[in-house]
Design a protein around this motif. Structure first.
Motif, mmCIF file in Angstrom:
data_model
loop_
_atom_site.group_PDB
_atom_site.id
_atom_site.type_symbol
_atom_site.label_atom_id
_atom_site.label_comp_id
_atom_site.label_asym_id
_atom_site.label_seq_id
_atom_site.Cartn_x
_atom_site.Cartn_y
_atom_site.Cartn_z
ATOM 1 N N PHE A 146 0.830 -1.207 0.000
ATOM 2 C CA PHE A 146 0.000 0.000 0.000
ATOM 3 C C PHE A 146 0.863 1.256 0.000
ATOM 4 C CE2 PHE A 146 -3.610 -2.539 2.101
ATOM 5 C CZ PHE A 146 -4.214 -2.751 0.871
ATOM 6 N N SER A 147 2.000 1.219 0.694
ATOM 7 C CA SER A 147 2.877 2.394 0.716
ATOM 8 C C SER A 147 3.478 2.670 -0.656
ATOM 9 C CB SER A 147 3.986 2.199 1.753
ATOM 10 O OG SER A 147 4.922 1.216 1.332
ATOM 11 N N MET A 148 3.646 1.626 -1.479
ATOM 12 C CA MET A 148 4.171 1.824 -2.835
ATOM 13 C C MET A 148 3.067 2.276 -3.787
ATOM 14 S SD MET A 148 6.703 -1.495 -3.050
ATOM 15 C CE MET A 148 7.495 -1.008 -4.577
ATOM 16 N N GLN A 149 1.851 1.819 -3.552
ATOM 17 C CA GLN A 149 0.733 2.218 -4.422
ATOM 18 C C GLN A 149 0.253 3.633 -4.110
ATOM 19 O OE1 GLN A 149 -0.120 0.769 -6.986
ATOM 20 N NE2 GLN A 149 -0.127 -1.444 -6.843
ATOM 21 N N PHE A 150 0.349 4.024 -2.828
ATOM 22 C CA PHE A 150 -0.071 5.366 -2.419
ATOM 23 C C PHE A 150 1.110 6.059 -1.743
ATOM 24 C CE2 PHE A 150 -3.852 2.543 -1.759
ATOM 25 C CZ PHE A 150 -4.542 2.936 -2.898
ATOM 26 N N PRO A 151 2.074 6.560 -2.518
ATOM 27 C CA PRO A 151 3.283 7.167 -1.939
ATOM 28 C C PRO A 151 2.932 8.356 -1.047
ATOM 29 C CG PRO A 151 3.521 6.816 -4.311
ATOM 30 C CD PRO A 151 2.077 6.601 -3.995
ATOM 31 N N PHE A 152 3.712 8.541 -0.002
ATOM 32 C CA PHE A 152 3.483 9.633 0.935
ATOM 33 C C PHE A 152 4.830 10.096 1.490
ATOM 34 C CE2 PHE A 152 3.011 5.539 2.951
ATOM 35 C CZ PHE A 152 3.839 5.618 4.058
ATOM 36 N N LEU B 295 -4.776 1.414 6.982
ATOM 37 C CA LEU B 295 -5.857 2.400 6.858
ATOM 38 C C LEU B 295 -5.291 3.808 6.787
ATOM 39 C CD1 LEU B 295 -8.928 2.799 6.767
ATOM 40 C CD2 LEU B 295 -8.885 3.052 9.245
ATOM 41 N N GLY B 296 -4.258 4.092 7.586
ATOM 42 C CA GLY B 296 -3.636 5.412 7.519
ATOM 43 C C GLY B 296 -3.057 5.707 6.144
ATOM 44 N N ILE B 297 -2.388 4.713 5.563
ATOM 45 C CA ILE B 297 -1.799 4.892 4.228
ATOM 46 C C ILE B 297 -2.889 5.109 3.189
ATOM 47 C CG2 ILE B 297 -0.469 3.757 2.412
ATOM 48 C CD1 ILE B 297 1.020 2.248 4.651
ATOM 49 N N VAL C 125 -6.744 8.438 -0.312
ATOM 50 C CA VAL C 125 -8.077 9.026 -0.553
ATOM 51 C C VAL C 125 -7.975 10.544 -0.567
ATOM 52 C CG1 VAL C 125 -10.398 9.290 0.391
ATOM 53 C CG2 VAL C 125 -9.289 7.050 0.430
ATOM 54 N N TYR C 126 -7.187 11.088 0.380
ATOM 55 C CA TYR C 126 -6.996 12.540 0.443
ATOM 56 C C TYR C 126 -6.355 13.071 -0.841
ATOM 57 C CZ TYR C 126 -4.836 16.976 1.846
ATOM 58 O OH TYR C 126 -4.429 18.285 1.893
ATOM 59 N N LYS C 127 -5.415 12.295 -1.391
ATOM 60 C CA LYS C 127 -4.745 12.695 -2.630
ATOM 61 C C LYS C 127 -5.522 12.292 -3.874
ATOM 62 C CE LYS C 127 -0.998 14.693 -1.113
ATOM 63 N NZ LYS C 127 -0.674 16.095 -1.475
ATOM 64 N N LYS C 128 -6.715 11.703 -3.678
ATOM 65 C CA LYS C 128 -7.588 11.272 -4.782
ATOM 66 C C LYS C 128 -6.895 10.261 -5.693
ATOM 67 C CE LYS C 128 -10.249 15.572 -4.762
ATOM 68 N NZ LYS C 128 -10.731 16.736 -5.561
ATOM 69 N N GLY D 120 -8.481 4.010 -6.827
ATOM 70 C CA GLY D 120 -8.655 2.772 -6.072
ATOM 71 C C GLY D 120 -8.587 2.940 -4.570
ATOM 72 N N ALA D 121 -8.159 4.109 -4.079
ATOM 73 C CA ALA D 121 -7.978 4.284 -2.637
ATOM 74 C C ALA D 121 -9.307 4.211 -1.885
ATOM 75 C CB ALA D 121 -7.283 5.617 -2.349
ATOM 76 N N LEU D 122 -10.363 4.750 -2.469
ATOM 77 C CA LEU D 122 -11.659 4.762 -1.796
ATOM 78 C C LEU D 122 -12.188 3.347 -1.604
ATOM 79 C CD1 LEU D 122 -13.664 6.799 -0.632
ATOM 80 C CD2 LEU D 122 -14.888 6.743 -2.821
ATOM 81 N N LEU D 123 -12.086 2.521 -2.629
ATOM 82 C CA LEU D 123 -12.561 1.139 -2.528
ATOM 83 C C LEU D 123 -11.746 0.354 -1.491
ATOM 84 C CD1 LEU D 123 -14.356 -1.165 -3.496
ATOM 85 C CD2 LEU D 123 -12.674 -1.621 -5.303
ATOM 86 N N VAL D 124 -10.431 0.547 -1.476
ATOM 87 C CA VAL D 124 -9.583 -0.162 -0.520
ATOM 88 C C VAL D 124 -9.929 0.256 0.903
ATOM 89 C CG1 VAL D 124 -7.214 -0.577 0.228
ATOM 90 C CG2 VAL D 124 -7.731 -0.431 -2.199
ATOM 91 N N SER D 125 -10.182 1.530 1.123
ATOM 92 C CA SER D 125 -10.562 1.995 2.470
ATOM 93 C C SER D 125 -11.889 1.373 2.892
ATOM 94 C CB SER D 125 -10.646 3.522 2.495
ATOM 95 O OG SER D 125 -11.677 3.979 1.622
ATOM 96 N N PHE D 126 -12.815 1.224 1.949
ATOM 97 C CA PHE D 126 -14.095 0.566 2.261
ATOM 98 C C PHE D 126 -13.871 -0.893 2.662
ATOM 99 C CE2 PHE D 126 -17.576 -2.129 0.671
ATOM 100 C CZ PHE D 126 -18.620 -1.660 1.466
ATOM 101 N N ILE D 127 -12.973 -1.582 1.973
ATOM 102 C CA ILE D 127 -12.683 -2.979 2.301
ATOM 103 C C ILE D 127 -12.046 -3.090 3.684
ATOM 104 C CG2 ILE D 127 -11.188 -4.931 1.682
ATOM 105 C CD1 ILE D 127 -11.759 -4.296 -1.233
ATOM 106 N N LEU D 128 -11.147 -2.174 4.017
ATOM 107 C CA LEU D 128 -10.526 -2.198 5.348
ATOM 108 C C LEU D 128 -11.565 -1.965 6.442
ATOM 109 C CD1 LEU D 128 -7.209 -0.253 4.635
ATOM 110 C CD2 LEU D 128 -7.451 -2.685 5.129
#
Length: 562
Positions: free
Chosen positions: A256-262, A303-305, A310-313, A316-324
């Motif tokens: 998740f950290s590689m898919q949603f860099p921060f 979930l934090g990642i 989601v914040y960065k739009k 796929g982030a929204l769906l993953v957060s729903f699954i978590l």
């Protein structure tokens, strides 16, 4: 299409898993407090033995001594005809089973473990005789010894139900889980081969390893039906399960950290690793506690990642957060064991979804690059046969043939050589630097006949093993010829320098001329657009190009980063 099929296949297998874990039957018994006592008297198996002074909890029995346990059980419903009840036990130790004082089964050699090899199974099912299973109060007594784990005394689980159902349910559950685990094994192998075809796609490798670890975790958890396990090996099995959970928990958060860099990703993952290691080491032999804490840590950090994504739009982030968030509902709806495997499988499906989005973007980019490559080949062809160049060249050729036939022949040979070189490189993405230099030298020969200016070419530090996009230097050379004025001795010199280190390769193209006519438009001309498009096609964003005036004329720099 393949990704859609893979997703559907894994989803179906997840539903099989959920179905296999569903318990629809109502309990047929009520279980009371289990009592313990160290010693060995056969009378303790009797149903009416007075056990008021027995202990409710026992922490340690040394040296493999025999001890007894007594559990009162109420049968709420008598068994149907020809459908006897069965007793399924999961207990540490080797033991004999007594029901209402009658020996109904034996698992190993209690009291003789020190002198005999291990015998018996950790999970075993016994048949309760029909005449002993009438509705009402009954007593289950176990004569046990626990030589290998004396501090695991009194830890056992029991289940009473239809005997055939107890046997077949385990087989059905195992068959479902084999299909379920096999799906993740197939996914692991498939994405491993995809990674090997493009070794830069590390998220694909992480997903493949995660699927394989989950496959091994599932098989280890449900191995009990296929392979008999003695209780002395059970701790090893739990060690494997906790280690696999640690690996999966780390890899999922890393993915998740590689898919949603921060920002400060390395620091964040370092803290997460320390937290996982802390829970893995502290109270390590409380395996349920360890696995639960690692699963909660995974959920919190993931979930934090994902919320940052989601914040960065991010896609796929929204769906993953729903699954978590769905995993929380599962935790409080079913048992921890079921919620753990269901949660892991849902998270792996979300990882597959993100991977499919990534592959789709890469496919679209590849298709776009094919269109771009075709356009660049057309541009290269236009450079080769542009009417203005041909008209001026042929006009000069006529003059040379009339005035100096021998030089006219050399002019024709140089022109033919350039056309031949263009034909060799028109379908290539990268060509040897030596071939590019040969094209530039040939073009200077032609332009020397045309313009009657003394052009010279120098090079320094060239590595003949290097490759560059076709006509890159040729385009810079054309720009230098078109926009430069000759020196006092009627000459223009071009020089190519090459430098390389661990970080980048650098080509410096210098024009030595009396003056350079600068373009009035701020936009890039056709030549510079061609150069940038070729660099993007071959190197993505890992390049830098500058073109600027210098004291000696003009300087072009191309940097290609590693």
């Amino acid at each position: 299409m393949k990704l859609r099929f893979s997703t559907c296949f894994l989803l179906v297998c997840f539903m099989l898993f959920a179905t296999s874990c569903t318990q629809n039957s109502k309990p047929v018994v009520r279980e009371y407090q289990t009592l313990f006592r160290i010693g060995d008297q056969q009378e303790w198996a009797a149903k009416n033995w007075q056990d008021q002074d027995w202990e409710k909890r026992m922490a340690f029995v040394p040296d493999g001594q025999v001890f007894w346990s007594r559990t009162k059980i109420d049968i709420l419903k008598a068994p149907e005809a020809f459908r006897p009840y069965g007793l399924k036990l999961e207990a540490y130790g080797e033991y004999e089973v007594f029901w209402d004082g009658v020996l109904i089964g034996k698992n190993g050699n209690p009291g003789q473990e020190a002198s005999l090899p291990p015998e018996g199974e950790l999970w075993i099912t016994f048949n309760i005789p029909t005449h002993l299973a009438a509705e009402g109060e009954h007593l289950l007594a176990l004569r046990i010894s626990n030589y290998y784990f004396p501090d695991h005394v009194g830890r056992y689980e029991l289940q009473i139900d239809d005997y055939e159902d107890l046997l077949t349910d385990r087989l059905i559950e195992t068959s479902y889980m084999n299909i379920f685990a096999g799906a993740f094994l197939i996914a692991s192998i498939y994405y491993l081969f995809l990674f090997l075809s493009d070794k830069k796609e590390y998220p694909m490798l992480i997903f493949s390893i995660s699927c394989f670890l989950f496959f091994v975790l599932t098989m280890t958890q449900f191995v009990r039906t296929a392979i008999p396990i003695h209780y002395s090996l059970h701790v090893l099995r739990l060690e494997i399960i906790s280690s696999l959970t640690f690996g999966i928990s780390f890899l999922i958060a890393l993915y998740f950290s590689m898919q949603f860099p921060f920002p400060k990703r390395k620091l964040f993952m370092g803290i997460y690793t320390v937290v996982l290691l802390y829970f893995f080491i502290i109270n390590h032999h409380f395996f349920d506690f360890t696995i639960y804490n690692m699963a909660v840590s995974l959920w919190v950090f993931s979930l934090g990642i994902v919320l940052f994504g989601v914040y960065k739009k991010a896609k796929g982030a929204l769906l993953v957060s729903f699954i978590l968030l769905l995993c929380i509902i599962l935790r409080y709806s079913v048992s921890f064991r079921i919620s753990l495997f269901a949660g892991f499988s849902l998270i792996l499906l979300s990882m597959l979804y993100l991977l499919s989005l990534r592959i789709k973007e890469e496919r679209l980019a590849y298709e776009s690059s094919l269109v771009q490559s075709t356009r660049l080949r057309l541009e290269l062809l236009k450079k080769n046969i542009q009417p203005h160049f041909l008209m001026n060249t042929l006009t000069s050729l006529i003059d040379w043939v009339e005035e100096a036939p021998k030089k006219g022949v050399l002019f024709i040979e140089a022109l033919a050589k350039e056309f031949d070189l263009f034909n060799q490189i028109e379908d290539q993405t990268l060509i040897p630097i030596a071939q590019e230099i040969a094209l530039c030298r040939t073009h200077l020969e032609i332009m020397e006949y045309r313009k009657e200016i003394n052009y010279s070419w120098e090079e320094e530090g060239i590595d003949t093993e290097q490759k560059i996009p076709p006509a890159l230097l040729h385009t810079l050379l054309e720009n230098g010829i078109t926009h430069s004025l000759p020196l006092e001795d009627n000459s223009i010199k071009f020089k190519l320098l090459f430098e390389a280190n661990h970080h980048h390769k650098c080509y410096t193209f210098l024009t030595f001329a009396a003056g350079v006519r600068r373009a009035t438009s701020k936009e890039d001309g056709t030549g510079l657009k061609y150069i940038k498009a070729r660099l993007t096609e071959s190197y993505g964003s890992k390049w830098d190009f500058t073109s600027e005036p210098a004291d000696h004329g003009w300087k072009n720099t191309i940097k290609i980063y590693a």
